[in-house]
Write a protein that holds these residues in place. Structure first.
Motif, PDB file in Angstrom:
ATOM      1  N   THR A   4       0.858  -1.176   0.000  1.00 33.20           N
ATOM      2  CA  THR A   4       0.000   0.000   0.000  1.00 33.20           C
ATOM      3  C   THR A   4       0.897   1.230   0.000  1.00 33.20           C
ATOM      4  OG1 THR A   4      -1.670  -1.179   1.269  1.00 33.20           O
ATOM      5  CG2 THR A   4      -1.815   1.208   1.265  1.00 33.20           C
ATOM      6  N   VAL A   5       0.511   2.239  -0.789  1.00 31.11           N
ATOM      7  CA  VAL A   5       1.320   3.455  -0.899  1.00 31.11           C
ATOM      8  C   VAL A   5       0.638   4.568  -0.113  1.00 31.11           C
ATOM      9  CG1 VAL A   5       2.307   5.142  -2.486  1.00 31.11           C
ATOM     10  CG2 VAL A   5       2.136   2.749  -3.182  1.00 31.11           C
ATOM     11  N   HIS A   6       1.407   5.206   0.745  1.00 29.75           N
ATOM     12  CA  HIS A   6       0.923   6.328   1.544  1.00 29.75           C
ATOM     13  C   HIS A   6       1.602   7.598   1.047  1.00 29.75           C
ATOM     14  CE1 HIS A   6      -0.858   3.811   4.806  1.00 29.75           C
ATOM     15  NE2 HIS A   6      -0.065   2.933   4.224  1.00 29.75           N
ATOM     16  N   VAL A   7       0.835   8.674   0.968  1.00 32.37           N
ATOM     17  CA  VAL A   7       1.366   9.946   0.502  1.00 32.37           C
ATOM     18  C   VAL A   7       0.943  11.039   1.469  1.00 32.37           C
ATOM     19  CG1 VAL A   7       1.392  11.648  -1.378  1.00 32.37           C
ATOM     20  CG2 VAL A   7       1.209   9.205  -1.905  1.00 32.37           C
ATOM     21  N   VAL A   8       1.881  11.906   1.791  1.00 30.67           N
ATOM     22  CA  VAL A   8       1.590  13.136   2.536  1.00 30.67           C
ATOM     23  C   VAL A   8       2.103  14.274   1.663  1.00 30.67           C
ATOM     24  CG1 VAL A   8       2.029  14.474   4.625  1.00 30.67           C
ATOM     25  CG2 VAL A   8       1.780  11.994   4.772  1.00 30.67           C
ATOM     26  N   ALA A   9       1.186  15.143   1.251  1.00 25.23           N
ATOM     27  CA  ALA A   9       1.540  16.249   0.354  1.00 25.23           C
ATOM     28  C   ALA A   9       1.195  17.566   1.042  1.00 25.23           C
ATOM     29  CB  ALA A   9       0.796  16.117  -0.966  1.00 25.23           C
ATOM     30  N   ARG A  10       2.206  18.366   1.343  1.00 24.24           N
ATOM     31  CA  ARG A  10       2.035  19.612   2.099  1.00 24.24           C
ATOM     32  C   ARG A  10       2.180  20.812   1.169  1.00 24.24           C
ATOM     33  NH1 ARG A  10       6.138  22.461   5.425  1.00 24.24           N
ATOM     34  NH2 ARG A  10       5.002  23.787   6.862  1.00 24.24           N
ATOM     35  N   TYR A  11       1.215  21.715   1.272  1.00 27.14           N
ATOM     36  CA  TYR A  11       1.179  22.932   0.456  1.00 27.14           C
ATOM     37  C   TYR A  11       1.187  24.150   1.371  1.00 27.14           C
ATOM     38  CZ  TYR A  11      -0.410  19.875  -3.311  1.00 27.14           C
ATOM     39  OH  TYR A  11      -0.508  18.883  -4.252  1.00 27.14           O
ATOM     40  N   ILE A  12       1.937  25.185   0.987  1.00 29.89           N
ATOM     41  CA  ILE A  12       1.961  26.448   1.711  1.00 29.89           C
ATOM     42  C   ILE A  12       1.510  27.552   0.752  1.00 29.89           C
ATOM     43  CG2 ILE A  12       3.331  28.113   3.023  1.00 29.89           C
ATOM     44  CD1 ILE A  12       3.185  25.386   4.386  1.00 29.89           C
ATOM     45  N   ALA A  13       0.389  28.176   1.058  1.00 29.07           N
ATOM     46  CA  ALA A  13      -0.142  29.242   0.206  1.00 29.07           C
ATOM     47  C   ALA A  13       0.675  30.519   0.359  1.00 29.07           C
ATOM     48  CB  ALA A  13      -1.597  29.523   0.564  1.00 29.07           C
ATOM     49  N   LEU A  36     -10.016   4.424  -9.102  1.00 27.62           N
ATOM     50  CA  LEU A  36      -9.761   3.054  -8.678  1.00 27.62           C
ATOM     51  C   LEU A  36      -8.467   2.991  -7.870  1.00 27.62           C
ATOM     52  CD1 LEU A  36     -10.661   1.074 -11.916  1.00 27.62           C
ATOM     53  CD2 LEU A  36     -12.038   1.357  -9.847  1.00 27.62           C
ATOM     54  N   GLY A  37      -8.511   2.289  -6.766  1.00 32.96           N
ATOM     55  CA  GLY A  37      -7.321   2.114  -5.946  1.00 32.96           C
ATOM     56  C   GLY A  37      -7.071   3.209  -4.934  1.00 32.96           C
ATOM     57  N   CYS A  38      -7.957   4.197  -4.866  1.00 34.70           N
ATOM     58  CA  CYS A  38      -7.820   5.256  -3.855  1.00 34.70           C
ATOM     59  C   CYS A  38      -8.549   4.816  -2.591  1.00 34.70           C
ATOM     60  CB  CYS A  38      -8.413   6.565  -4.373  1.00 34.70           C
ATOM     61  SG  CYS A  38      -8.315   7.915  -3.146  1.00 34.70           S
ATOM     62  N   TYR A  39      -7.796   4.578  -1.532  1.00 38.03           N
ATOM     63  CA  TYR A  39      -8.384   4.163  -0.258  1.00 38.03           C
ATOM     64  C   TYR A  39      -8.651   5.364   0.655  1.00 38.03           C
ATOM     65  CZ  TYR A  39      -6.796  -0.596  -1.417  1.00 38.03           C
ATOM     66  OH  TYR A  39      -6.582  -1.803  -2.015  1.00 38.03           O
ATOM     67  N   GLN A  40      -7.848   6.397   0.529  1.00 42.19           N
ATOM     68  CA  GLN A  40      -7.992   7.578   1.386  1.00 42.19           C
ATOM     69  C   GLN A  40      -7.459   8.791   0.642  1.00 42.19           C
ATOM     70  OE1 GLN A  40      -5.616   7.437   4.956  1.00 42.19           O
ATOM     71  NE2 GLN A  40      -6.488   9.316   5.790  1.00 42.19           N
ATOM     72  N   TYR A  41      -8.191   9.888   0.753  1.00 43.20           N
ATOM     73  CA  TYR A  41      -7.738  11.155   0.159  1.00 43.20           C
ATOM     74  C   TYR A  41      -8.373  12.272   0.975  1.00 43.20           C
ATOM     75  CZ  TYR A  41      -5.978  14.146  -3.593  1.00 43.20           C
ATOM     76  OH  TYR A  41      -5.281  15.070  -4.320  1.00 43.20           O
ATOM     77  N   ASP A  42      -7.682  12.689   2.012  1.00 40.44           N
ATOM     78  CA  ASP A  42      -8.202  13.686   2.942  1.00 40.44           C
ATOM     79  C   ASP A  42      -7.357  14.952   2.888  1.00 40.44           C
ATOM     80  OD1 ASP A  42     -10.183  11.919   3.915  1.00 40.44           O
ATOM     81  OD2 ASP A  42      -8.759  11.048   5.342  1.00 40.44           O
ATOM     82  N   LEU A  43      -8.033  16.101   2.871  1.00 36.58           N
ATOM     83  CA  LEU A  43      -7.348  17.391   2.914  1.00 36.58           C
ATOM     84  C   LEU A  43      -7.457  17.946   4.325  1.00 36.58           C
ATOM     85  CD1 LEU A  43      -5.855  19.680   1.455  1.00 36.58           C
ATOM     86  CD2 LEU A  43      -8.094  20.638   0.862  1.00 36.58           C
ATOM     87  N   LEU A  44      -6.312  18.210   4.928  1.00 32.61           N
ATOM     88  CA  LEU A  44      -6.258  18.746   6.294  1.00 32.61           C
ATOM     89  C   LEU A  44      -5.849  20.208   6.252  1.00 32.61           C
ATOM     90  CD1 LEU A  44      -4.318  15.792   7.963  1.00 32.61           C
ATOM     91  CD2 LEU A  44      -6.788  16.036   7.638  1.00 32.61           C
TER      92      LEU A  44
END
Length: 98
Positions: A4-13, A36-44
Protein backbone atom coordinates in the motif's frame (compact mmCIF):
# COMPACT_ATOMS: atom_id res chain seq x y z
CA UNK A 1 1.41 -8.90 -2.42
CA UNK A 2 2.04 -5.29 -3.40
CA UNK A 3 2.62 -2.58 -0.86
CA UNK A 4 0.00 0.00 0.00
CA UNK A 5 1.32 3.46 -0.90
CA UNK A 6 0.92 6.33 1.54
CA UNK A 7 1.37 9.95 0.50
CA UNK A 8 1.59 13.14 2.54
CA UNK A 9 1.54 16.25 0.35
CA UNK A 10 2.04 19.61 2.10
CA UNK A 11 1.18 22.93 0.46
CA UNK A 12 1.96 26.45 1.71
CA UNK A 13 -0.14 29.24 0.21
CA UNK A 14 1.32 32.62 -0.61
CA UNK A 15 0.09 35.31 1.79
CA UNK A 16 -3.40 36.34 0.73
CA UNK A 17 -3.85 33.28 -1.52
CA UNK A 18 -5.12 30.91 1.17
CA UNK A 19 -8.75 30.82 0.04
CA UNK A 20 -7.85 30.44 -3.64
CA UNK A 21 -5.52 27.52 -2.90
CA UNK A 22 -8.12 25.95 -0.62
CA UNK A 23 -10.63 26.02 -3.48
CA UNK A 24 -8.19 24.41 -5.93
CA UNK A 25 -7.24 21.65 -3.48
CA UNK A 26 -10.80 21.01 -2.29
CA UNK A 27 -11.92 20.53 -5.89
CA UNK A 28 -9.56 17.53 -6.12
CA UNK A 29 -11.26 15.53 -3.38
CA UNK A 30 -14.41 14.20 -5.09
CA UNK A 31 -12.86 13.10 -8.42
CA UNK A 32 -9.82 11.59 -6.71
CA UNK A 33 -11.89 9.56 -4.25
CA UNK A 34 -13.67 8.03 -7.27
CA UNK A 35 -10.38 6.79 -8.76
CA UNK A 36 -9.76 3.05 -8.68
CA UNK A 37 -7.32 2.11 -5.95
CA UNK A 38 -7.82 5.26 -3.85
CA UNK A 39 -8.38 4.16 -0.26
CA UNK A 40 -7.99 7.58 1.39
CA UNK A 41 -7.74 11.15 0.16
CA UNK A 42 -8.20 13.69 2.94
CA UNK A 43 -7.35 17.39 2.91
CA UNK A 44 -6.26 18.75 6.29
CA UNK A 45 -6.05 22.38 7.35
CA UNK A 46 -3.62 23.67 9.97
CA UNK A 47 -5.62 25.69 12.54
CA UNK A 48 -2.36 27.37 13.69
CA UNK A 49 -1.37 28.45 10.18
CA UNK A 50 -4.16 29.16 7.67
CA UNK A 51 -1.63 29.07 4.82
CA UNK A 52 -0.80 25.38 5.36
CA UNK A 53 -2.72 22.52 3.74
CA UNK A 54 -1.92 18.83 3.70
CA UNK A 55 -3.29 15.86 1.76
CA UNK A 56 -3.13 12.48 3.46
CA UNK A 57 -3.50 9.76 0.85
CA UNK A 58 -3.50 5.98 0.73
CA UNK A 59 -3.36 4.07 -2.56
CA UNK A 60 -3.62 0.39 -3.43
CA UNK A 61 -0.21 0.47 -5.10
CA UNK A 62 2.24 2.32 -7.32
CA UNK A 63 0.16 1.72 -10.45
CA UNK A 64 -2.87 3.47 -8.94
CA UNK A 65 -0.77 6.37 -7.66
CA UNK A 66 0.84 6.73 -11.10
CA UNK A 67 -2.60 6.79 -12.73
CA UNK A 68 -3.65 9.52 -10.30
CA UNK A 69 -0.58 11.50 -11.34
CA UNK A 70 -1.74 11.31 -14.96
CA UNK A 71 -5.37 12.29 -14.24
CA UNK A 72 -6.73 15.41 -15.92
CA UNK A 73 -8.10 16.81 -12.65
CA UNK A 74 -4.73 16.55 -10.90
CA UNK A 75 -2.82 18.06 -13.82
CA UNK A 76 -5.28 20.98 -13.94
CA UNK A 77 -5.01 21.54 -10.18
CA UNK A 78 -1.21 21.52 -10.31
CA UNK A 79 -1.30 24.19 -13.01
CA UNK A 80 -3.87 26.25 -11.08
CA UNK A 81 -1.97 25.99 -7.79
CA UNK A 82 1.43 26.93 -9.20
CA UNK A 83 0.90 30.68 -8.80
CA UNK A 84 -0.79 30.27 -5.40
CA UNK A 85 1.93 28.41 -3.48
CA UNK A 86 4.96 29.93 -1.80
CA UNK A 87 7.16 26.93 -2.57
CA UNK A 88 6.62 23.72 -4.53
CA UNK A 89 4.60 21.18 -2.55
CA UNK A 90 6.50 18.86 -0.21
CA UNK A 91 5.38 15.35 -1.24
CA UNK A 92 6.48 12.36 0.81
CA UNK A 93 5.75 8.79 -0.32
CA UNK A 94 6.00 5.69 1.84
CA UNK A 95 5.04 2.05 1.43
CA UNK A 96 3.51 -0.26 4.01
CA UNK A 97 3.71 -4.02 3.70
CA UNK A 98 0.98 -6.14 5.21
Amino acid sequence: MSATVHVVARYIAKPGKEEALKQVLTALIAPTRRELGCYQYDLLFNPQDPREFCFVERWEGDKELDQHGESAHLKAAIADAESLVEVPPDIQIGRAHV
